[in-house]
Design a protein around this motif. Structure first.
Motif, short mmCIF file in Angstrom:
data_model
loop_
_atom_site.label_atom_id
_atom_site.label_comp_id
_atom_site.label_asym_id
_atom_site.label_seq_id
_atom_site.Cartn_x
_atom_site.Cartn_y
_atom_site.Cartn_z
N ARG A 15 0.84 -1.21 0.00
CA ARG A 15 0.00 0.00 0.00
C ARG A 15 0.87 1.26 0.00
NH1 ARG A 15 -3.28 -3.09 3.62
NH2 ARG A 15 -2.21 -2.15 5.41
N THR A 16 1.96 1.23 0.75
CA THR A 16 2.86 2.40 0.78
C THR A 16 3.46 2.63 -0.59
OG1 THR A 16 3.38 2.00 3.11
CG2 THR A 16 4.90 3.38 1.86
N GLU A 17 3.93 1.56 -1.22
CA GLU A 17 4.53 1.71 -2.55
C GLU A 17 3.50 2.19 -3.57
OE1 GLU A 17 7.30 -1.19 -4.06
OE2 GLU A 17 7.36 -2.21 -2.12
N THR A 18 2.30 1.62 -3.51
CA THR A 18 1.26 2.05 -4.45
C THR A 18 0.93 3.53 -4.25
OG1 THR A 18 0.30 -0.18 -4.43
CG2 THR A 18 -1.10 1.61 -5.22
N GLY A 19 0.86 3.97 -2.99
CA GLY A 19 0.60 5.38 -2.73
C GLY A 19 1.68 6.29 -3.28
N LEU A 20 2.95 5.89 -3.15
CA LEU A 20 4.05 6.71 -3.68
C LEU A 20 4.01 6.77 -5.21
CD1 LEU A 20 6.94 5.54 -1.31
CD2 LEU A 20 5.91 7.81 -1.41
N VAL A 21 3.69 5.64 -5.85
CA VAL A 21 3.60 5.62 -7.31
C VAL A 21 2.46 6.52 -7.78
CG1 VAL A 21 3.18 4.20 -9.34
CG2 VAL A 21 4.65 3.34 -7.52
N LEU A 22 1.30 6.42 -7.14
CA LEU A 22 0.16 7.25 -7.53
C LEU A 22 0.43 8.73 -7.29
CD1 LEU A 22 -2.82 5.07 -6.22
CD2 LEU A 22 -2.02 5.36 -8.58
N ALA A 23 1.12 9.05 -6.19
CA ALA A 23 1.45 10.45 -5.92
C ALA A 23 2.40 10.98 -6.98
CB ALA A 23 2.09 10.58 -4.53
N CYS A 24 3.38 10.17 -7.39
CA CYS A 24 4.30 10.60 -8.45
C CYS A 24 3.56 10.79 -9.76
CB CYS A 24 5.41 9.55 -8.59
SG CYS A 24 6.69 9.98 -9.80
N ALA A 25 2.62 9.87 -10.06
CA ALA A 25 1.82 10.00 -11.29
C ALA A 25 0.97 11.26 -11.25
CB ALA A 25 0.95 8.76 -11.47
N ALA A 26 0.36 11.55 -10.10
CA ALA A 26 -0.47 12.75 -9.98
C ALA A 26 0.36 14.02 -10.18
CB ALA A 26 -1.16 12.76 -8.62
N ALA A 27 1.55 14.06 -9.59
CA ALA A 27 2.41 15.23 -9.76
C ALA A 27 2.82 15.40 -11.21
CB ALA A 27 3.65 15.09 -8.87
N THR A 28 3.08 14.29 -11.90
CA THR A 28 3.44 14.36 -13.32
C THR A 28 2.29 14.89 -14.16
OG1 THR A 28 4.95 12.48 -13.02
CG2 THR A 28 4.30 13.02 -15.27
N VAL A 29 1.06 14.44 -13.86
CA VAL A 29 -0.11 14.91 -14.60
C VAL A 29 -0.33 16.40 -14.37
CG1 VAL A 29 -2.62 14.72 -14.77
CG2 VAL A 29 -1.23 12.65 -14.64
N VAL A 30 -0.19 16.84 -13.12
CA VAL A 30 -0.36 18.27 -12.83
C VAL A 30 0.66 19.09 -13.60
CG1 VAL A 30 -0.20 20.01 -11.02
CG2 VAL A 30 -1.42 17.87 -10.58
N PHE A 31 1.90 18.63 -13.63
CA PHE A 31 2.93 19.36 -14.38
C PHE A 31 2.60 19.38 -15.87
CE2 PHE A 31 7.13 19.08 -16.64
CZ PHE A 31 7.44 20.43 -16.52
#
Length: 371
Positions: A15-31
């Motif tokens: 769950r921790t790893e999945t959360g970090l991957v999703l957070a990185c994906a969200a930051a990339t989409v925002v950029f």
């Protein structure tokens, strides 16, 4: 007895790893959503730097977490995580230097950090694919190396032609740094292609994502360095998206523990056509580089790389011929009776009707002949 999901530490790690991957994906989409906004040059640089720091930081945190929670063979993820942190710090340092007008030596520190990121990426990728290469033996290492060297020769040729034809607006220091930067990118690209070659172009999903990330990171950096040398780079373009996407791909590779195969089904056969065709194509490329009068300041490096690739091909061919001769000798010995030197039963059974046409075969079974 299996632990409940709420008490299983592996479930928490996932769950921790999945959360970090999703957070990185969200930051990339925002950029990515900020790119069409036509921001001012200064605002574009600030947004880019913040996006890099967030996406690279999240990806690096995931890679460090995976390295600490994984096996000894997962230590390569920590190397790549350190490379991402180094790259993000170098980018931030360089932007602060531009805005705050630090002394001249401050930019040198940022440039050194940029260059340090390459050996970290190379070391991390090497550690993660080393076991697969070693399992396939020396021939796989030779195939991977000649693919990497042949690609490097091709890339150096392209770079030499570009630098010779296009006007250079960067000063000598920036040009030298950009050239080293591109060379580092070519090395990472070559290693990624060599790793795919060592896996017969059929690696697990995590390795594929790792190679895609390394290729994306290197290509983006190489294009950036060439554009800076020619004065055509502008912050806020689509090229800037290449780095966060590469960081996201690294994070997704670390998260993907599956080998991409469906449980209960046999592994697909290696793509032998591609496995043989890619080294052959790289050798043809190396020969073309030697025959082509390459202009520009990097012609000698391109030609030296081509010579090394051809020599590696000769060594690989020599090993293949020796292996074929050894196999033929083993087959010959297996069909000869060691006592009499005559063909044994295995050799007779291998005969075809065409071999027996007009011949007579007499078989004797003599008890105690060897006594």
């Amino acid at each position: 007895m299996a632990l409940p999901a709420s008490r299983d530490p592996r479930a928490g790690s996932t769950r921790t790893e999945t959360g970090l991957v999703l957070a990185c994906a969200a930051a990339t989409v925002v950029f990515a959503l900020t790119l069409p906004l036509n921001l001012s040059p200064d605002a574009s640089v600030v947004v880019k730097t913040v996006a890099f720091f967030i996406t690279f930081g999240l990806a690096a945190a995931h890679l460090f977490f995976r390295s600490l929670r994984g096996r000894a063979s997962d230590q390569g993820w920590a190397w790549i995580g350190a490379a991402l942190i180094t790259f993000a710090v170098a980018e931030t340092w360089s932007v602060l230097n531009d805005f705050l007008g630090w002394p001249d030596g401050a930019q040198l520190a940022a440039d050194v950090l940029w260059l340090v990121a390459f050996p970290l990426v190379i070391g991390g990728v090497g550690r993660l694919v080393r076991a697969r290469v070693q399992q396939r033996g020396t021939d796989a290492v030779l195939d991977a190396t000649r693919v990497a060297t042949g690609f490097f020769a091709m890339g150096a040729t392209w770079l030499s032609i570009v630098l010779d034809k296009a006007p250079i607006v960067a000063d000598d220091y920036a040009f030298a740094f950009g050239t080293i930067d591109v060379f580092g990118s070519l090395v990472v690209l070559g290693i990624a292609l060599g790793a795919a070659q060592s896996s017969s172009w059929n690696p697990p999903r995590s390795i594929w994502l790792l190679l895609v990330a390394a290729i994306g990171f290197s290509l983006t950096d190489a294009i950036y360095a060439v554009m800076v040398d020619h004065g055509t780079y502008l912050a806020g373009g689509l090229l800037d998206l290449g780095w966060p996407l590469s960081a996201l791909a690294f994070s997704a590779a670390a998260h993907s523990r599956s080998n991409g195969r469906v449980a209960g089904r046999p592994a697909p056969a290696p793509t032998e056509e591609v496995h043989s065709a890619v080294p052959a194509a790289m050798i043809l490329t190396a020969i073309f580089v030697l025959l082509l009068p390459v202009p520009g300041p990097l012609a000698s490096i391109a030609q030296l790389s081509a010579i090394i690739a051809i020599l590696l091909s000769v060594i690989r061919m020599d090993r293949a011929v020796r292996a074929a001769l050894a196999l033929a000798e083993q087959l010959r010995v297996a069909r000869i009776d060691p006592l009499t030197g005559l063909p044994n039963r295995r050799a007779v059974r291998a005969l075809t009707p065409a071999d027996l046409k007009g011949s007579v075969v007499l078989a004797f079974d003599i008890d105690g002949l060897g006594d």
